[in-house]
Design an enzyme around this catalytic site. Structure first.
Site, short mmCIF file in Angstrom:
data_model
loop_
_atom_site.label_atom_id
_atom_site.label_comp_id
_atom_site.label_asym_id
_atom_site.label_seq_id
_atom_site.Cartn_x
_atom_site.Cartn_y
_atom_site.Cartn_z
CE LYS A 183 71.28 -19.73 -15.43
NZ LYS A 183 73.02 -19.06 -16.02
O1 G3P Z 1 73.49 -17.76 -18.70
C1 G3P Z 1 73.29 -18.12 -19.54
C2 G3P Z 1 73.17 -17.18 -20.83
O2 G3P Z 1 73.63 -16.25 -20.30
C3 G3P Z 1 73.91 -17.80 -22.16
O3 G3P Z 1 74.84 -17.02 -22.38
O4 G3P Z 1 76.11 -16.17 -24.73
O5 G3P Z 1 75.73 -18.98 -23.92
O6 G3P Z 1 73.43 -17.54 -24.94
P1 G3P Z 1 74.64 -18.03 -24.21
#
Ligand code: G3P
Length: 219
Positions: free
Chosen positions: A88
């Site tokens: 990633k």
């Molecule tokens: O894995 C990255 C992403 O899904 C982040 O999610 O909820 O932290 O914005 P969030």
């Protein structure tokens, strides 16, 4: 259409696997830290544990470097953990360069933190496996995250691009449905959003009524 879970929590991954709907896992440093994973060895071991649990399913592991050499070096270390590791990489200049390297090396990879249609453009220029717009964070800043998925999907369809759109930063079940509706190939979300798809008051009421009437069928 593929379903990933966005977590580093092994219990949540097991629950999603148990549902029989899980195709992969995405992680990030915030999710790893939440599980109390500390130190390089522990981090690599945790990725291995998740990769083994998933079998064939993709497991994304994030590089922390932001320079080309560092991204490549870390990505190589991560790719060595298991065949199903997806490297990633951030949507930055050196990340884009490194994506070309990973493509050449035959490692699957994910370009993350995409916030504009042009990032989808870079995704298709660089032979990217997955491009992942963070739709919840876009919504948080008063824009429409799902609209970005639609825009990138439109570009890829028009030009026959194979890069898969992985919708991330999912906040609720509606995000899941809308993302698939407008062309996301993969949606990654926390366990509560997955479970939220199963919740509807009419399902509960309908089931309760059938079970009540089933009592009347007894001798
Ligand atoms: O894995 C990255 C992403 O899904 C982040 O999610 O909820 O932290 O914005 P969030």
């Amino acid at each position: 259409m593929k379903f990933f879970i966005d977590t580093a929590n092994v219990a949540h991954i097991r629950q999603a696997l148990d549902l029989g709907i899980l195709d992969g896992v995405t992680t990030n440093p915030s999710l790893m830290a939440k599980e109390g994973i500390k130190g390089e060895r522990a981090v690599l071991q945790h990725y291995k544990t998740i990769a083994d649990l998933l079998g064939d399913g993709d497991v994304s592991a994030e590089v922390l470097a932001t320079d080309y050499e560092g991204i490549v070096r870390e990505g190589e270390t991560l790719a060595e953990i298991a065949d199903n590791i997806v490297v990633k990489v951030p949507m930055i200049k050196d990340g884009i360069k490194a994506i070309r390297y990973f493509y050449g090396a035959g490692h699957t990879h994910q370009l993350y933190a995409c916030f504009l249609g042009r990032t989808g453009y870079f995704g298709c220029q660089s032979e990217v496996t997955y491009v992942s717009p963070f739709i919840g964070r876009i919504d948080d800043s008063n824009w429409d995250g799902v609209q970005l998925i639609e825009q990138i999907a439109g570009i890829y369809t028009t030009h026959g691009i194979a890069t898969e759109i992985l919708a991330a930063s999912i906040r609720n079940p509606l995000h899941i449905i809308r993302s698939f509706e407008v062309g996301a190939d993969v949606v990654t979300c926390p366990l509560d959003s997955i479970m939220g798809l199963l919740k509807h008051p009419l399902t509960d009421i309908g089931l309760a009524k059938f079970l009540e009437d089933a009592q009347k069928m007894k001798d």
